[in-house]
Each structure stands twice: as structure tokens, then as C-alpha cells.
Design an enzyme around this catalytic site. Structure first.
Site, short mmCIF file in Angstrom:
data_model
loop_
_atom_site.label_atom_id
_atom_site.label_comp_id
_atom_site.label_asym_id
_atom_site.label_seq_id
_atom_site.Cartn_x
_atom_site.Cartn_y
_atom_site.Cartn_z
N HIS A 237 0.44 -11.69 -0.60
CA HIS A 237 -0.41 -11.61 0.59
C HIS A 237 -1.73 -12.26 0.17
CE1 HIS A 237 2.03 -7.89 0.89
NE2 HIS A 237 1.99 -8.07 2.20
N ASP B 28 -3.86 -10.02 -1.88
CA ASP B 28 -3.45 -9.63 -3.24
C ASP B 28 -4.13 -10.52 -4.26
OD1 ASP B 28 -1.53 -8.01 -2.01
OD2 ASP B 28 -0.02 -9.60 -2.09
C1 XLS Z 1 5.81 -3.34 3.79
C2 XLS Z 1 6.37 -4.66 3.69
C3 XLS Z 1 5.44 -5.73 3.15
C4 XLS Z 1 5.98 -7.10 3.44
C5 XLS Z 1 4.98 -8.19 3.28
O1 XLS Z 1 6.49 -2.36 3.99
O2 XLS Z 1 7.55 -4.58 2.96
O3 XLS Z 1 5.22 -5.55 1.81
O4 XLS Z 1 7.09 -7.40 2.65
O5 XLS Z 1 3.88 -8.01 4.08
#
Ligand code: XLS
Ligand code: CA
Ligand code: CA
EC number: 5.3.1.5
Length: 437
Positions: free
Chosen positions: A101, A104
Site C-alpha cells: 500500500h 506501507d
Molecule cells: C484486508 C485486505 C488488504 C488488501 C490490500 O483485509 O486483505 O490487506 O489485501 O488492501
């Protein structure tokens, strides 16, 4: 540059008999299975957020892990150190892909302009690391759920300024994903959903969500981003109801808004079970509609019933998942992203290695077994015969759509219709066990 994972050497394949645990017992990247290397079949990816950013906080407690690379107070120093640790980890593990993301990579600053400026510096650094290591970006995405401004949604918010902010974030996330040659771009619905219908204009929210995605598709064309767009369904958490509930529901949304030609699905095991489906069901539904794009490889805990994002060590489930992937003709340009985090008590850096090794080995085993099951046509032959009655006579007419209710009535009106053949579920489960054990 500091070494963060001191004392850990390159993780190698040692084979089944070895007692060495910082090693692969089944994952042998270059081994050929059905004409393709394991590495190319599995396309493993490390999730930046769980492995490098988060530190084991949960709803009841603070961080249990203290990662050396997150210790810096200056946001750029921290972001660069985190990237260094990430690439050291992935190189030692031998994983060729990662996902992130935007948030991150670097902590959010006062304004979007400042955050973007920092982001550019980190992206430049990551670009160098990618070149040096050969590690590639599986997908990028925008975090449109953590900041309180998104508490009531991003693309489905009640506030146009928040919508604009989210749009700007996606614009930037697309740019950096393109800059890093990302092979896909993911939309997970974050807080796109609702807590109560008493305050919600569902129709407006869904229309706005569709416009948001159309704008992203248009902008991707404009900047020449050719990666695959993916939607990641999840039925609940953090909102009570998420709009991208499951694959079938999201497919209806995509079709209604003419988005279906641009999107495929990123399917997460734990989200499937939260929706009351098996992982295999979601994969199958996407596959038969030519929509299987990528996978967030993890598993949930059925006794807990929330999104536990555990490493996928359940071989049985992985066999069934790999069965669908092989039947799909592979998963590229998607991959198997470990959207999974170590349990809070597994707080040492070395646990990050043990966890990924466990997931990789369990999926490698899943691949080998699923390949054999398909090669031997274990299920195919059975299923083929099960539907024999649709190959000729009235069954053929049903399939071809050349009959009608009147003719079907005539056909059975004086016929003694016998019971269909046994489903033989236990017989098949026993055969699958024989392949696994
Ligand atoms: C959350 C999601 C997230 C997505 C990406 O539950 O899994 O991590 O994979 O935004
Ligand atoms: Ca996920
Ligand atoms: Ca999850």
C-alpha cells in the site's frame, strides 16, 4: 548499510528428510512440474504491510515486535531502512515479488504534497533495490482505510472532500505502481461499506464507487499503465457490510457498471471463509468466469471467525487452491501474495522466515499434489461420467437450449424417473487423502 537479519543465510531447498528448519523441504524453485518451474507456477510475493510495517499490535495490546528498521524517528530514514530490510529479507528468502500500500512505504505527512514528495524518494530507492535484486512488484494499492478521514468510506464516503483525497491517493498509487513496473493494481474495499443503513444512501455510494473505478481505469490508460486491475472481495471487517462482499456479488457490480472488461479478482482465502464460502468456491467461481487474477494466500481460523490472516499451512486447502489455479492455466500476471502475519507471540525477526517458509512449503506441496490429481484425471473422469445424461437425447437438448417445458413434460410424464447416480463424496475424499498422505 546495516544487515537486519544477521546470521540468516540464503534459504535453500534441502528436501524432505532434512531437520534444518531455515530451509525448504518441498519448495524447490527450479523443479519442473508439468513443464513449468515451481517458481513460475507459484509466483510468491511478500506483503510489505504485514512483514515490514506492522509490529504485532492487536485490538487489546500494543506492538509485540520491535523491528530494528522501524526505529528511526525521521520518516525518510525509517522508510529507507524499511525498504533495505524488505529487500534483504526477500532476497534471503528467494521470493521474487512483493506488494504494498502507498502508506506501507512511508508514513503519512501533514499534506498530501509532502507525503507524495517523500514517497517519490522512497520509490526511487526501491527502484534501485529492485534492479539490484531482480525482485518485482506484483501489485500496488492505496491505503484508503487507516486514516480517520476514511472512517465513513473513501469512494463511498458521505463527504466529497474525502472522496477527492482518496482519488488523489489512487492517482499517485497508480503512478508509483507504474514507475515500479507493477504487474497488477488492487482495489480492496477498505471501508467501502456501511455500519447502518439508517444513515446510508446506498445507491449514491455504489454509483460513486463505480465512477471512482472508471476514473482509475481512464487514468491508467492516460499514463500507459497496462497492469491488470483487480478487486479483492471481503464481506465484512472493518465495516459491518462491505460492498465487495464476495466474487459473485462483485461481479454483478462490475457488470452493472461496465467495469467487467477491466477487472479480475484478487481472492483471499480468509475473506472467502468470512463470506461463508470455501476458498475453493471463490476461486472456482472466478475461474469459470475467466476472472481469476491473483491470490492473497493465507488462512483464517474457523473457530475465531474474524480476519486472522494466518500463514497458509493447511496442505489440504492448498491442494484444492492449486487445483483451481492449475485448471485456470496458471495465475500470471497474478501471484500468491502472503497477505499473512505471524501470530503476536511469534515476535522475533526469525519468525518472519519460519512463517514464510511454512507457507511456501505448504503451497509447493499443494502444487505437486494437485498436479498429480489432474494428471491422473482423478476428479475429471468422475465428473465427466456424472453428467453423462447431458451428452445425448433430452439432456443434450437441454444443454443446447433446443427444448422447452412442454417437451420436457412429455418426456417424463409416463416415465419412471430413477434416482440419479450416487455422488460418492466419501469415496472421492478418500482418494484425495491417498494423494495427499
Ligand atoms: C484486508 C485486505 C488488504 C488488501 C490490500 O483485509 O486483505 O490487506 O489485501 O488492501
Ligand atoms: Ca488481502
Ligand atoms: Ca485478510
Amino acid at each position: 548499510m546495516s544487515e537486519y537479519f544477521k546470521g540468516i543465510k540464503q534459504i535453500e531447498y534441502v528436501g524432505k528428510g532434512s531437520k534444518e528448519q531455515l530451509a525448504f523441504h518441498y519448495y524447490n524453485p527450479k523443479e519442473i512440474i508439468g513443464g513449468k518451474s515451481m517458481e513460475d507456477h507459484l509466483r510468491f510475493s511478500v506483503a510489505y504491510w504485514h512483514t515490514f510495517t506492522a509490529e504485532g499490535r492487536d485490538m487489546f495490546g500494543v506492538e509485540s515486535a520491535h523491528r530494528e528498521w522501524n526505529k528511526y524517528t525521521d520518516p525518510l530514514d525509517k522508510a529507507l531502512a524499511r525498504a533495505d530490510a524488505a529487500f534483504e529479507f526477500m532476497s534471503k528468502l528467494g521470493v521474487k515479488y512483493f506488494c504494498f500500500h502507498d502508506r506501507d512505504l512511508v508514513d503519512e505527512q501533514e499534506t498530501l504534497r509532502e507525503t507524495n514528495k517523500l514517497l517519490d524518494k522512497v520509490v526511487e530507492h526501491i527502484k534501485g533495490k529492485m534492479k539490484e535484486s531482480g525482485i518485482k512488484l506484483l501489485w500496488g494499492t492505496a491505503n484508503l482505510f487507516a486514516h480517520p478521514r476514511f472512517m465513513q468510506g473513501a469512494a463511498t464516503t458521505c463527504d466529497a472532500d474525502v472522496y477527492a483525497y482518496a482519488s488523489a491517493q489512487v492517482k499517485k498509487a497508480l503512478e508509483i505502481t507504474k514507475e515500479l513496473n507493477g504487474e497488477n493494481y488492487v482495489f480492496w474495499g477498505g471501508r467501502e461499506g456501511y455500519e447502518t443503513l439508517l444513515n446510508t444512501n446506498m445507491e449514491l455510494e455504489l454509483n460513486n464507487l463505480a465512477k471512482f473505478m472508471h476514473m482509475a481505469v481512464e487514468y491508467a490508460k492516460e499514463i500507459g499503465f497496462t497492469g491488470q486491475f483487480l478487486i479483492e472481495p471481503k464481506p465484512k471487517e472493518p465495516t459491518k457490510h462491505q460492498y465487495d462482499f464476495d466474487v459473485a456479488n462483485s461481479y454483478a457490480f462490475l457488470q452493472k457498471y461496465n467495469l467487467d472488461k477491466y477487472f479480475k479478482f484478487n481472492i483471499e482465502a480468509n475473506h472467502a471463509t468470512l463470506a461463508g464460502h470455501t476458498f475453493q468456491h471463490e476461486l472456482r467461481y472466478a475461474r469459470i468466469n475467466n476472472l481469476l487474477g491473483s491470490i492473497d494466500a493465507n488462512m483464517g481460523d474457523l473457530l475465531l471467525g474474524w480476519d486472522t490472516d494466518q500463514f497458509p499451512t493447511n496442505v489440504y486447502e492448498n491442494v484444492l487452491a492449486m487445483y483451481e489455479i492449475l485448471k485456470n492455466g496458471g495465475i500470471a500476471p497474478g501471484g500468491l501474495n502472503f497477505d499473512a502475519h505471524v501470530r503476536r507471540p511469534s515476535y522475533e525477526d526469525i519468525d518472519l522466515f519460519y512463517a514464510h517458509i511454512a507457507g511456501m512449503d505448504a503451497f509447493a506441496l499443494g502444487l505437486k499434489i494437485a498436479h498429480k490429481i489432474i494428471e491422473d484425471k482423478v476428479l475429471e473422469d468422475f465428473i465427466e461420467k456424472r453428467y453423462n445424461s447431458f451428452k445425448e437425447g433430452i439432456g443434450k437438448k437441454i444443454v443446447e437450449g433446443t427444448t422447452n417445458l412442454k417437451e420436457l413434460e412429455d418426456y417424463v410424464i409416463d416415465k419412471k424417473v430413477s434416482l440419479p447416480k450416487s455422488g460418492r463424496q466419501e469415496y472421492l475424499e478418500n482418494i484425495i487423502n491417498q494423494y495427499i498422505f
